[in-house]
Design an enzyme around this catalytic site. Structure first.
Site, PDB file in Angstrom:
ATOM      1  CE  LYS A 175      -3.711  -2.601   0.774  1.00 10.75           C
ATOM      2  NZ  LYS A 175      -4.846  -2.747  -0.149  1.00 10.75           N
ATOM      3  CE  LYS A 201      -3.494  -9.565  -3.735  1.00 14.13           C
ATOM      4  NZ  LYS A 201      -3.809  -8.154  -4.018  1.00 14.13           N
ATOM      5  CG  ASP A 203      -4.420  -3.561  -4.099  1.00 17.49           C
ATOM      6  OD1 ASP A 203      -5.486  -3.971  -4.570  1.00 17.49           O
ATOM      7  OD2 ASP A 203      -4.286  -3.195  -2.927  1.00 17.49           O
ATOM      8  CG  HIS A 294      -7.478  -9.941  -6.047  1.00 17.16           C
ATOM      9  ND1 HIS A 294      -8.714  -9.351  -6.215  1.00 17.16           N
ATOM     10  CD2 HIS A 294      -7.009  -9.503  -4.848  1.00 17.16           C
ATOM     11  CE1 HIS A 294      -8.973  -8.587  -5.167  1.00 17.16           C
ATOM     12  NE2 HIS A 294      -7.962  -8.662  -4.318  1.00 17.16           N
ATOM     13  NE  ARG A 295     -13.052 -12.753  -2.391  1.00 14.08           N
ATOM     14  CZ  ARG A 295     -13.925 -13.138  -1.467  1.00 14.08           C
ATOM     15  NH1 ARG A 295     -14.784 -14.108  -1.732  1.00 14.08           N
ATOM     16  NH2 ARG A 295     -13.963 -12.572  -0.283  1.00 14.08           N
ATOM     17  CB  SER A 379      -6.532 -10.711   1.978  1.00 15.77           C
ATOM     18  OG  SER A 379      -6.053  -9.423   1.698  1.00 15.77           O
TER      19      SER A 379
END
EC number: 4.1.1.39
Length: 475
Positions: A175, A201, A203, A294-295, A379
């Site tokens: 972030k 990771k 984003d 990622h969803r 997460s």
């Protein structure tokens, strides 16, 4: 009228519109081991009988259309049609039913989630006779499962590649998600990994934007991984997001990650699409890359209780299409997820054989016939105080991913990573000693904080942070 164009009423077929239930509602039907079974939550329009609504779903998602057509006589509808074979009312809901539909296997292309979804969750969801329609679950038969490669590697192969056993894996999303330069991004990755995390990771919306092009990010992240591995003696990884505007560009990015010696890449499987995802999964298996999924966009499809589809269906589709990790909610964090329902689809991701259990939303017994499993990723809004609950809920075969819960540490990224690693190791040790994480979790964290100043600081920062809202999607 000439003899060639004259139509005799005594010949041909009986045209017109007929009730779907005359053909597609078959309560006497015995399902076959090769059938794909679906459970739909159906809300009919006022005046539409549930049998007609269920039959309409079966018809419009298989061989039916709004009127009788003469070409029906050129095929065997009994062989190819979907069948609504059972209907049950939904407890506590007025005019809402679960319609069970069986589809013959020959309706679907082998190894194609795209084709499967085009039929089962296609135009039927806009059908006027239905106020709302939701796909709650699918039973994928072994005969169809065997046409898919599934996850590139699976849980055990991933553990062997990483040489990490006996605990959940720890991750962190970098972030701010957008706006960092590639060099500063790589610095953040390095700090997290040297502090004790297994993964960092990208984003989901980090692709290749003007502030940070993908190749620059890949290079600085690779430097961070090699440096942190040398310092810690542990294998590290970063989910390099290969999602792109075309499949060709996606594969180019995955190839670059492989050439840099990176262990894992990432894909946004719903926005990227199932065809792209399956393509990338095949590439990852062939080239030794793990694949993190990622969803993003899932809540557009699955959050409403009456319309769309449940995430357990998307989870099953992902296991078929291919992915080694997938985000699954946290139960305790900021994102939607009821405990029993979440555990239901977590089992569907990891286990080889899952019994029907309506208390957890599992409508059908599912046999994956040794298709590799997928690690669920917890997460979203989680921090060190959640660690005992996460360890108890998800167990060892999971990834616990703390973004703000790492980077928000008052002393910086590396101390934030240390705090999470200490909290995890303390919870795993306590569990292995027979302690009750659900009941003694806070005490376990406090004990560990006595000898870890990093954890003590994290505990102080997040002691009042809670996300307590009513769950929208319940059984």
């Amino acid at each position: 009228m000439s003899p060639q164009t004259e139509t005799k009423t005594s010949a041909g077929f009986k045209a017109g519109v007929k009730d779907y239930r005359l053909t597609y509602y078959t309560p006497e039907y015995k399902t076959k081991d090769t059938d794909i079974l679906a459970a739909f939550r159906v809300t009919p329009q006022p005046g539409v009988p549930p049998e007609e609504a269920g039959a309409a779903v079966a018809a419009e998602s298989s061989t039916g259309t709004w009127t009788t057509v003469w070409t029906d006589g050129l095929t065997s509808l009994d062989r190819y049609k979907g069948r609504c074979y059972d209907i049950e009312p939904v407890a506590g809901e007025e005019n809402q039913f679960i319609a069970y539909v069986a589809y013959p296997l020959d309706l679907f292309e082998e190894g194609s989630v795209t084709n499967l979804f085009t039929s089962i969750v296609g135009n039927v969801f806009g059908f006027k006779a239905l106020r709302a329609l939701r796909l709650e679950d699918l039973r994928i038969p072994p005969a169809y499962t065997k046409t898919f490669q599934g996850p590139p590697h699976g849980i055990q192969v991933e553990r062997d590649k990483l040489n990490k056993y006996g605990r959940p894996l720890l991750g962190c999303t970098i972030k701010p998600k957008l706006g960092l330069s590639a060099k500063n991004y790589g610095r953040a990755v390095y700090e997290c990994l040297r502090g004790g995390l297994d993964f960092t990771k990208d984003d989901e919306n980090v692709n290749s934007q003007p502030f940070m092009r993908w190749r620059d990010r890949f290079l600085f992240v690779a430097e961070a991984i090699y440096k942190s591995q040398a310092e810690t003696g542990e294998i590290k990884g970063h989910y390099l997001n290969a999602t792109a505007g075309t499949c060709e560009e996606m594969l180019k990015r995955a190839q670059c990650a492989r050439e840099l010696g990176m262990p894992i890449v990432m894909h946004d499987y719903l926005t990227g699409g199932f065809t792209a995802n399956t393509t990338l999964a095949h590439y990852c298996r062939d080239n030794g890359l793990l694949l993190h999924i990622h969803r993003a966009m899932h809540a557009v499809l699955d959050r409403q209780k009456n319309h769309g589809m449940h995430f357990r269906v998307l989870a099953k589709a992902l296991r078929l299409s291919g992915g080694d990790h997938v985000h699954s909610g946290t139960v305790v964090g900021k994102l939607e997820g009821e405990r029993e329902v979440t555990l239901g689809f977590v089992d569907l991701l990891r286990d080889d054989y899952i019994e029907k259990d309506r208390s957890r939303g599992v409508y059908f017994t599912q046999d994956w016939v040794s298709l590799p499993g997928v690690l669920p990723v917890a997460s979203g809004g989680i921090h060190v105080w959640h660690m005992p609950a996460l360890t108890e809920i998800f167990g060892d075969d999971s990834v616990l991913q703390f973004g703000g819960g790492t980077l928000g540490h008052p002393w910086g990224n590396a101390p934030g990573a240390v705090a999470n690693r200490v909290a995890l190791e303390a919870c795993v040790q306590a569990r292995n000693e027979g302690r009750d994480l659900a009941r003694e979790g806070n005490e376990i964290i406090r004990e560990a904080a006595k000898w870890s100043p990093e954890l003590a600081a994290a505990c102080e920062v997040w002691k009042e942070i809670k996300f307590e809202f009513e769950t929208i999607d319940t059984l």
